[in-house]
Motif scaffolding. Structure first.
Motif, PDB file in Angstrom:
ATOM      1  N   ARG A   1       1.105  -1.182  -0.003  1.00  0.00           N
ATOM      2  CA  ARG A   1       0.076  -0.084  -0.125  1.00  0.00           C
ATOM      3  C   ARG A   1       0.671   1.194  -0.138  1.00  0.00           C
ATOM      4  O   ARG A   1       0.643   2.210  -0.761  1.00  0.00           O
TER       5      ARG A   1
ATOM      6  N   TRP B   1      -5.589   6.681   2.793  1.00  0.00           N
ATOM      7  CA  TRP B   1      -4.411   6.306   2.949  1.00  0.00           C
ATOM      8  C   TRP B   1      -3.534   7.334   2.675  1.00  0.00           C
ATOM      9  O   TRP B   1      -2.740   7.239   1.519  1.00  0.00           O
TER      10      TRP B   1
ATOM     11  N   ASP C   1       1.171   1.418   9.296  1.00  0.00           N
ATOM     12  CA  ASP C   1       0.158   2.110   9.112  1.00  0.00           C
ATOM     13  C   ASP C   1      -1.357   1.490   9.034  1.00  0.00           C
ATOM     14  O   ASP C   1      -1.220   0.627   8.596  1.00  0.00           O
TER      15      ASP C   1
END
Length: 165
Positions: free
Chosen positions: A9, A144, A163
């Protein structure tokens, strides 16, 4: 969250951030050399008084460039993504409004816009779909914002892999 996705990500976020940065930088750069034309393009939507449209049109390329630079370095990413979402929603609403009112204009998104010559048809649907794609990129960063290789990460010193946002 799936560990594999979680590890990718930040890198996907970097690609999204740089892609959206490129959009804002290109949009701003394509208009910054003729701020009056940018004002006329805003006025072509026929929703604001002339003077307000001219000021807004002159400011818009500078805002787009600022958003692009901030995204490029990864500074204040969530804030920039939020502003991007808001601007893109305004842009989409403006295009939908022009389409619904039967105006024949070029959106002015990536250069000089304004009224189209007689007989030339606007391309509203592709413009809306394109902006919805950009909106998806901004939405990703809003959810995000922590991405690889960013000033945000350097300033916080926190690894993005931890995260859980």
């Amino acid at each position: 969250m799936n560990e594999r996705l979680r590890s990718w990500r930040p890198w996907l976020g970097l690609a999204v951030r740089l892609g959206l940065a490129a959009v804002w930088l290109y949009a701003g750069w394509s208009k910054v050399d003729d701020l009056a034309a940018s004002g006329r393009a805003v006025h072509a939507y026929q929703v604001l008084p002339y003077d307000v449209a001219m000021v807004l049109g002159a400011a818009l390329p500078l805002v787009e460039l600022a958003l692009g630079v901030l995204l490029l370095v990864g500074l204040a990413t969530r804030l920039v993504a939020g502003v991007s979402v808001a601007l893109l929603l305004v842009f989409i609403a403006g295009i939908v409004s022009a389409w619904a009112r039967g105006l024949a204009i070029d959106c002015g998104c990536f250069g000089v816009g304004g009224e189209l010559p007689a007989g030339q048809s606007p391309s509203y649907l592709p413009e809306i779909l394109r902006d919805l794609g950009f909106l998806a990129l901004a939405g990703f960063l809003l959810i995000w914002p922590r991405t690889a290789v960013s000033a945000d990460g350097a300033l916080t010193g926190e690894p993005v892999e931890d995260d859980d946002e």
